[in-house]
Design an enzyme around this catalytic site. Structure first.
Site, short mmCIF file in Angstrom:
data_model
loop_
_atom_site.label_atom_id
_atom_site.label_comp_id
_atom_site.label_asym_id
_atom_site.label_seq_id
_atom_site.Cartn_x
_atom_site.Cartn_y
_atom_site.Cartn_z
N GLU A 182 -0.72 1.68 -5.25
CA GLU A 182 -0.24 3.07 -5.18
C GLU A 182 -1.35 4.04 -5.58
O GLU A 182 -1.12 5.24 -5.68
CB GLU A 182 1.02 3.16 -6.05
CG GLU A 182 1.79 4.43 -6.01
CD GLU A 182 1.37 5.37 -7.15
OE1 GLU A 182 1.93 6.46 -7.21
OE2 GLU A 182 0.49 4.99 -7.96
N TRP A 183 -2.57 3.48 -5.81
CA TRP A 183 -3.78 4.26 -6.07
C TRP A 183 -3.71 5.05 -7.39
O TRP A 183 -4.47 6.01 -7.58
CB TRP A 183 -4.09 5.22 -4.92
CG TRP A 183 -3.97 4.63 -3.55
CD1 TRP A 183 -4.30 3.36 -3.18
CD2 TRP A 183 -3.48 5.28 -2.37
NE1 TRP A 183 -4.05 3.18 -1.84
CE2 TRP A 183 -3.55 4.34 -1.32
CE3 TRP A 183 -3.00 6.56 -2.10
CZ2 TRP A 183 -3.13 4.65 -0.03
CZ3 TRP A 183 -2.60 6.86 -0.81
CH2 TRP A 183 -2.66 5.91 0.21
N GLY A 184 -2.77 4.70 -8.25
CA GLY A 184 -2.69 5.39 -9.54
C GLY A 184 -2.12 6.79 -9.45
O GLY A 184 -2.19 7.56 -10.42
N ASP B 150 0.83 -1.21 0.00
CA ASP B 150 0.00 0.00 0.00
C ASP B 150 0.86 1.26 0.00
O ASP B 150 2.10 1.19 -0.02
CB ASP B 150 -0.94 -0.07 1.22
CG ASP B 150 -2.29 0.58 0.97
OD1 ASP B 150 -2.39 1.43 0.07
OD2 ASP B 150 -3.25 0.25 1.69
N ASP C 162 -9.68 3.86 -3.67
CA ASP C 162 -10.44 2.68 -3.24
C ASP C 162 -11.84 2.59 -3.85
O ASP C 162 -12.54 3.59 -3.93
CB ASP C 162 -10.59 2.68 -1.72
CG ASP C 162 -9.28 2.40 -1.02
OD1 ASP C 162 -8.24 2.34 -1.70
OD2 ASP C 162 -9.31 2.25 0.22
C1 GLA Z 1 -5.88 1.51 1.43
C2 GLA Z 1 -5.99 0.53 0.26
C3 GLA Z 1 -7.16 -0.40 0.49
C4 GLA Z 1 -6.98 -1.15 1.81
C5 GLA Z 1 -6.77 -0.15 2.95
C6 GLA Z 1 -6.34 -0.84 4.23
O1 GLA Z 1 -6.98 2.36 1.49
O2 GLA Z 1 -6.11 1.20 -0.95
O3 GLA Z 1 -7.31 -1.30 -0.57
O4 GLA Z 1 -5.87 -1.99 1.69
O5 GLA Z 1 -5.76 0.80 2.64
O6 GLA Z 1 -6.10 0.05 5.27
#
Ligand code: GLA
Length: 643
Positions: free
Chosen positions: A188-190, A155, A211
């Site tokens: 890395e959420w892009g 993450d 997310d």
């Molecule tokens: C981030 C990630 C999620 C999940 C949470 C856990 O938000 O993007 O997919 O793993 O952390 O805390």
């Protein structure tokens, strides 16, 4: 649309190339030749996890048929670790949640022929504030390998602003140095376009967005962010639009079917996120459909992409290694509708006919070239189309009406059910019925039976529908039931009931047909933050405040002639924000302000809306994204017939 298969194969090899090189320290076959499939604890359980849940989930994965369908990884997300590292500086499992330790869980999972995944963050702490792996990469990777971990989701929380490339490379190198094959999932959420570098550092898949949540809007907005990324994905290196929400309860079955269809055609890692121990038969059917999974797991690994976009109706397609094409006909709107494409648009070679397999219904029909189906609201149909001539004719249904989409309470209108024979043989004994909501009357204008429908022909059956004076505002389904010798199929249509605007109403006193806002909730005669509407020091008693990106729809029903308003950003942003305001009448742009910035006086809008049925007000995000885009339409007024 699609390159030929040979091109596809070359593309696949090119993608494998740098991957194989990056992970050269680990011997053996590629770890993710097709998108990884499994389960992860986060979407359903967040931190409410323990070793019993993981063991029960592994058991359920086997007993439910998930394993047989291809699901393999059982992934523990955040919250597995103890709040402190041990005396040697190693991560340790939370003594309450995982008293037996991770190794024991891994053994349990492995004994069922499954694999274990675990989680950490490329930061000082995980997103839930527990110890994470930044600057502990070697130690932590060694622990994961020693415990028998097969996958790491890594993450991005608490990353100290350090460059992503270095942080994710450090863990990739540490994983490789362990010598254990470990699938590396980059979360890395892009944010730093991981599709451009994650494969090179050894990532097997990477999140492209923030997310997902268990809501239709979340799923669709993530889908939209996948457009244009398809070329970065291929064997051993996949775009990840985040885990599945199928079965978590926040969407309808049709919505989950669309979610599953789209994630499959996108070659997304299929990581279920529901409670496998208690899922119902419907959820299991959605998650384990072999034909749908086969599209996702096709060995050529070419990601599907959007080939047509007509408002709420989209076509997504993917070439298959068997020479066919997978297609998702997607309806993101609230009204059922037919979605259509052709074999040629799907990139298929010209042939006299094609076999069209309906992956969810498990039927195969033959079409000469049209690939079309009636799709329920917030729904999808999924097919694999390939040259072929065996099977009964494809029959397409469609429900259309003459209202332009709207009817007023008490109004009478016509609707038609069209039935087309898209195949090579006649369709006989066609019988058509149309159902409307309770209290509406539906009368066929003529015969509802068509003895013979010839290939290439369309039969139209007309109905007259009267809505009751008490009909409620909103979109109502008109559903056709079409039977013929050899089959039965639905046709999805809809009409929206809306009340006619009269006199010179303020828009903020009317109920919009629909309201989509980009942040917060819609302000009515108040700003987004609940203040008096104020633009450049001028206050307004009437107005709407839909934060950009927003779209407000109003029914005019051709009863109005003029719309006036001011468009601007509320002073509550302190002069920040930038928005473009657009007024559309039945899809045509009537006014466009260009970029309006915070602090600027309201831009006057004055448009002729004569003959317009539907008025749409759009506030688009300016160059600085949607930050501080407290967009407002102030003193918005219509001039309509009547008093
Ligand atoms: C981030 C990630 C999620 C999940 C949470 C856990 O938000 O993007 O997919 O793993 O952390 O805390």
């Amino acid at each position: 649309m699609f390159p030929g298969l040979r091109h596809v194969l070359v593309a696949a090899l090119v993608v494998v190339g740098p991957q194989a090189a990056a992970s050269s320290t680990v011997e053996g076959p590629p770890l993710a030749p097709t998108p990884p499939m499994g389960w992860n604890s986060w979407n359903k359980f967040q931190c409410d996890i323990d070793e019993e849940l993981i063991r029960e989930t592994a058991d359920a994965m086997v007993s439910s048929g998930m394993k047989a369908a291809g699901y393999e990884y059982v992934n523990i997300d955040d919250c597995w670790m103890a709040p402190q590292r041990d005396a040697e500086g190693r991560l340790q499992a939370d003594p309450v949640r995982f008293p037996g330790g991770i190794r024991a869980v891994a053994d349990y999972v492995h004994a069922r022929g499954l694999k274990l995944g675990i989680y950490s963050s490329a930061g000082t702490k995980t997103c839930q504030g527990l110890p994470a792996s930044l600057d502990h990469e070697t130690t932590d990777a060694a622990s994961f390998a020693e415990w028998g971990v097969d996958l790491l989701k890594y993450d991005n929380c608490n990353n100290q602003g350090r460059p992503a490339l270095a942080r994710y490379t450090a863990m990739a190198d540490a994983l490789a140095a362990t010598g254990r094959p470990i699938v590396y999932s980059i979360c890395e959420w892009g944010q730093n376009k991981p599709w451009e570098w994650a494969a090179q550092v050894g990532g097997h898949y990477w999140r492209t967005t923030g997310d997902i949540s268990d809501r239709w809007g979340s799923m669709v907005s993530i889908l939209d962010q996948q457009v244009g990324l398809e070329s970065y994905s291929g064997p051993n290196a996949w775009n990840d639009p985040d885990m599945l929400e199928v079965g978590n309860g926040g969407m309808t079955t049709d919505e989950y079917r669309a979610h599953m269809s789209l994630w499959s055609i996108l070659n997304a890692p299929l990581i279920a996120g529901n409670d496998l121990r208690s899922m119902d038969a419907q959820t299991r059917a959605l998650l384990t459909d072999r034909d749908v999974i086969a599209v996702n797991q096709d060995w050529a690994g070419v990601q599907g992409h959007k080939i047509a976009d007509r408002g709420d109706l989209e076509v997504w397609a993917k070439p298959m290694s068997n020479g066919g094409a997978a297609v998702v006909l997607f309806n993101r709107g609230v009204a059922g509708a037919q979605v259509a494409t052709t074999a040629a648009a799907l990139g298929l070679p010209a042939r006299p006919s094609y076999a069209m397999r309906d992956l969810w219904a498990d039927t195969t029909v033959v079409t000469r070239s049209r690939v079309r189906a009636s799709v329920p609201p917030h729904g999808a149909r999924m097919f694999v189309v390939r040259p072929g001539r065996l099977g009964s004719p494809a029959v397409a249904t469609d429900v259309v009406d003459d209202t332009g989409g709207y009817a007023e309470p008490g109004e009478t209108f016509s609707a038609s059910v069209r039935v087309a024979d898209d195949g090579l043989l006649p369709v006989t004994d066609v019988r058509v019925a149309l159902a409307a909501p309770e209290g509406w009357t539906v009368r066929a204008d003529g015969r509802t039976r068509v003895p013979v429908l010839w290939p290439g022909r369309t039969a139209t059956v007309r109905f007259t529908i009267t809505t009751p004076a008490t009909a409620e505002n909103g979109t109502h389904a008109l559903t056709a039931d079409v039977r013929h010798r050899g089959g039965r199929l639905p046709g999805y249509g809809a009409v929206s009931i809306a009340t006619r605007p009269v006199g010179t109403p303020w828009l903020s006193d009317l109920t919009p047909v629909s309201a989509q806002v980009g942040w917060g909730s819609l302000g009515v005669d108040r700003s987004v933050d609940g203040h008096t509407l104020t633009i450049a020091g001028v206050t307004y008693a009437k107005g709407i405040a839909p934060h950009a990106a927003s779209e407000m729809k109003y029914y005019l029903g051709t009863h109005c002639s003029r719309f006036t308003a001011g468009a601007g950003i509320d002073d509550e942003t302190g002069g920040r924000g930038s928005v473009t305001f657009t007024v559309l009448g039945d899809g045509k742009v009537l006014a466009d302000t260009g970029v309006v910035t915070g602090g600027q006086a309201a831009v006057p809008v004055d448009v002729d809306v004569t003959g317009v049925t539907e008025l749409v007000l759009v506030a688009g995000v300016g160059p600085d994204n949607n930050n501080y885009d407290h967009s407002e339409w102030v003193a918005p007024r219509l001039t309509c017939a009547g008093a």
